[in-house]
Motif scaffolding. Sequence first.
Motif: not given
Lengths: 252, 408
Positions: B327, B160, B285, A113-114, A85-86, A89, B143-146, A30, A109-111
């Motif tokens: 994103d 985001q 972000r 967080e998002a 991920e996109p 969404r 952070t990178e995620g949110r 990422w 982990n990224h998912a």
Amino acid sequence: MNNNQTTRPPQSSRDEQEIAGFASHAGSWWDPVGPFAPLHQLNPARIRIMSDILARHYERSLADHHPFQGLALADVGCGGGLVTEPFARLGFSVSGLDASQESINIARNHATEAGLTINYQVGAPEETLLDLATNDVVLALEVIEHVADMEVFIAGLAQRLSPGGLLIMSTINRTLKSLVFAKGAAEYVLRWVPPGTHHWKKFVRPSELSEMLRSAGLRVVDIQGMTYDMATGGWNVSSDVSVNYVLSATPA
Amino acid sequence: MNKTDITCDVVIVGGGLIGTTLACGLAAYGVDVAVVDRITPENIISPDFDGRASAIAHTSKVALEGIGLWPIIAGETQPIDEIRVSDRPSLMFLHYDHADLGDNPLGHMAENRLLRTGLVTLMHQTQGLTVLAPAEITEVARTEGRAAVALDDGRTINCQLVAACDGRASATRTQAGIGVTGWTYKQQAIVTTIDHERSHDGIAHERFLSSGPFAILPLKGGHRSSLVWTEKSALVGSFMALDDGAFLDEVAERVGGFLGDVSLVGPRFCHPLGLQVAERYMDTRLVLVGDAAHSIHPIAGQGLNLGLRDVAALMDILVDAKRYGLDLAHSAGLERYQRWRRADNLLMAGMTDMINRLFSNDIAPVRMARDLGLAAVNSMPPLKRTFMRHAMGQVGDLPKLMRGEALG
Ligand SMILES: Cc1cc2nc3c(=O)[nH]c(=O)nc-3n(C[C@H](O)[C@H](O)[C@H](O)COP(=O)(O)OP(=O)(O)OC[C@H]3O[C@@H](n4cnc5c(N)ncnc54)[C@H](O)[C@@H]3O)c2cc1C
């Protein structure tokens, strides 16, 4: 089947050296300026192309909130989840499959967080015991050039696709132009491979890919090129398939 | 997670003209937003909050039509049909007439309070838009995620992307470690509104007085104008301290007799002036928008117009990202925004700085040179048209919203 086993003993698409290479860089998936920077640049363009293809195929409107609600998608060779991920969404119920445990850890982990729900699994598409039912859409992007056995890999993809579904693959053509232009860009993912082991030979021509897909019972319905714009640093959709191309196929 | 926590796509820090415009524009295209300000909208629209009026360039008007604000306020705006630039005492004229360019007026004057009231109305009508005010921000974690914005009432907003629209002293920018370059002018702008006996006929006047530029800007109705009186900082305090009668005398002397009798309406305000540009417009972000990214001298009435261009460019990028499930903070998008807006804003900052330096000085050779310059510009129609197009915002790579096109 038995014949195949004698000519290609592994019967697996896994290339352990490649997988180890990705695993060692998984922490950078990422990072937009890290080793995967070129993928981050390419990503918006390939998502756009695929969304437009999928919206046409399933007669959905991208102006809607979750246009692909009710459809299942599997992203094979998902890495850190840059494409997975996109599509989550956009309303697909999404699975991500990758041979590298390290990449899947990062993706999970990224998912989280998002705030996205994605079914991530470690494995290769031809392997059984995966919690990966048939899908309306199967993606295999920038991955076929990294597998050990393309036929086995494609058969695995076909097996994951439901009737009437759509398989979308993207990769790099094997042309003189791609040798010059794409190899530099492709080295990013292959830079951990000892010098000289990155084979331009592993790039696949659209005609060869179509033939392999046909053998697996799939029919190519669309092919488009992606070209890099030096001036803007972005990618554009084009009819020029001499370097990067996106191909879609349905069960015949 | 606290049960009162909020999740949205973009948190907009700062509910000024730029933050609220961005909020309405994004929400109209399905991007969920939350706007945080330490001041409530009711306080922001009270008569003693902001006495300025803004010159809205043609392309900005097109953008405001696109987000649905213009129909709400149009009846109270004043078209600018001519701009007359003069350099007293020599009185050489540079004269911009909209007829030189076609039918459109050169711009429209709108009182900031009108803009702010209209934006509050529009925000109420817009779905997918949450206003959190009054609220203090205690932390912006990215952070990178949110990203997550924590408020002093204990709530957290997960998102985001954070859009910093918190003005030129942007704390969000400072916390992100984004530096600024710039300087203060030893000038302040005294702003007040006058009524006058004779009609302004839709003409805006810019006078170059020895302390700096003095602008008389026509407002709706023909008999009201907004004044922007640039004064040396050292003298501003004494003018602000004058009683109304003495202050009116100072104003009337500078306006001159051409509008007949003048009287003061409403309070006077003063604004310190400076030039400030941010080193970068983006971080993980985070994007900077409007005065948080650039603040310039009001001499050409372009600060808000530049901010609206930022808004339109960012909308192009974010609406596209939302449509394709990307994103909203994807790096290629934010880089495109920065590349697109930074050069344009720097150019305008440089131009306004140069004009102000040239005209805020009374050294004879400089004055003569600029008089000759004004006269020369006036006698060269192509150059004059170029200047006018700049003022109308019609140069450069325009975002869709400013071309009157639908997004998405
Ligand atoms: C005298 C003068 C005349 C001008 N005339 C013109 C003109 O004719 N045309 C033109 O185009 N431009 C003009 N400008 C420029 C224009 O007014 C500004 O560019 C514009 O108002 C900037 O808007 P903004 O929303 O970016 O910032 P601001 O108006 O500064 O808004 C920032 C907002 O953020 C909020 N905030 C700040 N910090 C925090 C925090 N930590 N937490 C929560 N909220 C916070 C503030 O309360 C405020 O509401 C003029 C400027 C001056 C000084």
